[in-house]
Design an enzyme around this catalytic site. Structure first.
Site, mmCIF file in Angstrom:
data_model
loop_
_atom_site.group_PDB
_atom_site.id
_atom_site.type_symbol
_atom_site.label_atom_id
_atom_site.label_comp_id
_atom_site.label_asym_id
_atom_site.label_seq_id
_atom_site.Cartn_x
_atom_site.Cartn_y
_atom_site.Cartn_z
ATOM 1 N N SER A 146 39.611 16.738 21.842
ATOM 2 C CA SER A 146 39.600 15.902 23.049
ATOM 3 C C SER A 146 40.511 14.704 22.800
ATOM 4 C CB SER A 146 38.180 15.402 23.306
ATOM 5 O OG SER A 146 38.158 14.412 24.309
ATOM 6 N N TYR A 159 30.092 11.274 19.986
ATOM 7 C CA TYR A 159 30.950 12.348 20.523
ATOM 8 C C TYR A 159 32.350 12.207 19.951
ATOM 9 C CZ TYR A 159 33.740 15.116 23.766
ATOM 10 O OH TYR A 159 34.626 16.021 24.303
#
Ligand SMILES: NC(=O)c1ccc[n+]([C@@H]2O[C@H](COP(=O)([O-])OP(=O)(O)OC[C@H]3O[C@@H](n4cnc5c(N)ncnc54)[C@H](OP(=O)(O)O)[C@@H]3O)[C@@H](O)[C@H]2O)c1
Length: 243
Positions: A146, A159
């Protein structure tokens, strides 16, 4: 002259997190290039529907239902590719969850779930896939990280840590496995219209009206990484929308 977009006919790919979003779209996109597939996730009915869709494209598809963070799931999925489809050329480590919240509201259990789903899964599938790739002298491993794996952000500490860790894992494997003709890449999308994007104050209407990317658009980037000429590798690809 070699073309950038080689066909994947005769190749076998394994996609984790294939029941929705980027993984689902990537499995279909790889099948459209002719690859046979092993797809895995926890939702059995969705995988069955996906396999049906892939078979209408003329490719073979097999499903393994299970938690990606369990070693047995990785062993079963890799084993099925080798025993039933004959080889394993492409591994897409895509399964993942997002749990955005203030750091001081994050429990140890939530930390474990994020690390296990986003990082341990990729370790396990890669660990079991790579020996056969070394043996056949070729392979492609892609981690769907990501932009949160490149830049930290408020409310995304754990995360983001899992996504940075995927980048480190991929970079190290790229250095270690290149001599075996194995390409290891990390694809870093930002803002994709998937189930993952819902919640955290975002409604379906917000997502539908946003400039976020379609999963199929990210899948196109993953296929691009998989279809480079033999002497070309893309260690890292950042994929962003125009919003
Ligand atoms: N959406 C975004 O904006 C965005 C941006 C950057 C990166 N990403 C990354 O892209 C990847 C895919 O996300 P997505 O956006 O496509 O989200 P998604 O639609 O929610 O898909 C997540 C997939 O992961 C699977 N999964 C989750 N936990 C699992 C577990 N414990 N065991 C096995 N499978 C599991 C889910 O399947 P089951 O629930 O059926 O198990 C599902 O197929 C993730 O790694 C995410 O971090 C997403």
């Amino acid at each position: 002259m070699s073309t950038a977009h080689a066909s994947l006919v005769g190749r076998v790919a394994l996609v984790t997190g294939a029941s929705s979003g980027i993984g689902h779209a990537t499995a279909l996109a790889l099948a459209r290039q002719g690859a046979d597939l092993v797809v895995t996730a926890r939702r059995a009915e969705r995988l069955a529907a996906l396999c049906q869709q892939i078979s209408t494209l003329g490719c073979r598809a097999l499903a393994v239902v299970g938690d990606a963070a369990e070693e047995a799931t990785a062993q079963q999925a890799v084993g099925l590719a080798l025993s039933s489809l004959g080889r394993l050329d492409i591994l897409i480590n895509n399964a993942g969850i997002g749990d955005y919240k203030p750091f001081v509201e994050t429990s140890a259990a939530e930390y474990d779930a994020l690390l296990n789903t986003n990082l341990r899964s990729g370790f396990l599938f890669t660990r079991h896939a790579v020996p056969s790739m070394i043996q056949q002298g070729s392979g492609t491993v892609i981690f769907v990280s990501s932009v949160a794996g490149l830049q930290g952000a408020a409310g995304e500490a754990v995360y983001s840590a899992t996504k940075f860790a995927q980048v480190g894992l991929a970079q190290s494997l790229d250095a270690e496995l290149r001599k075996h003709n194995i390409k290891v890449s990390v694809v870093c999308p930002g803002g994709v219209k998937s189930e993952f994007a819902l919640g955290h104050g975002r409604t379906q209407e917000f997502i539908d009206n946003s400039r976020m990317m379609e999963p199929s658009e990210v899948a196109g980037s993953v296929v691009y990484v998989c279809t480079q000429p033999p002497n070309v590798r893309i260690p890292q690809l950042i994929v962003r929308h125009m919003g």
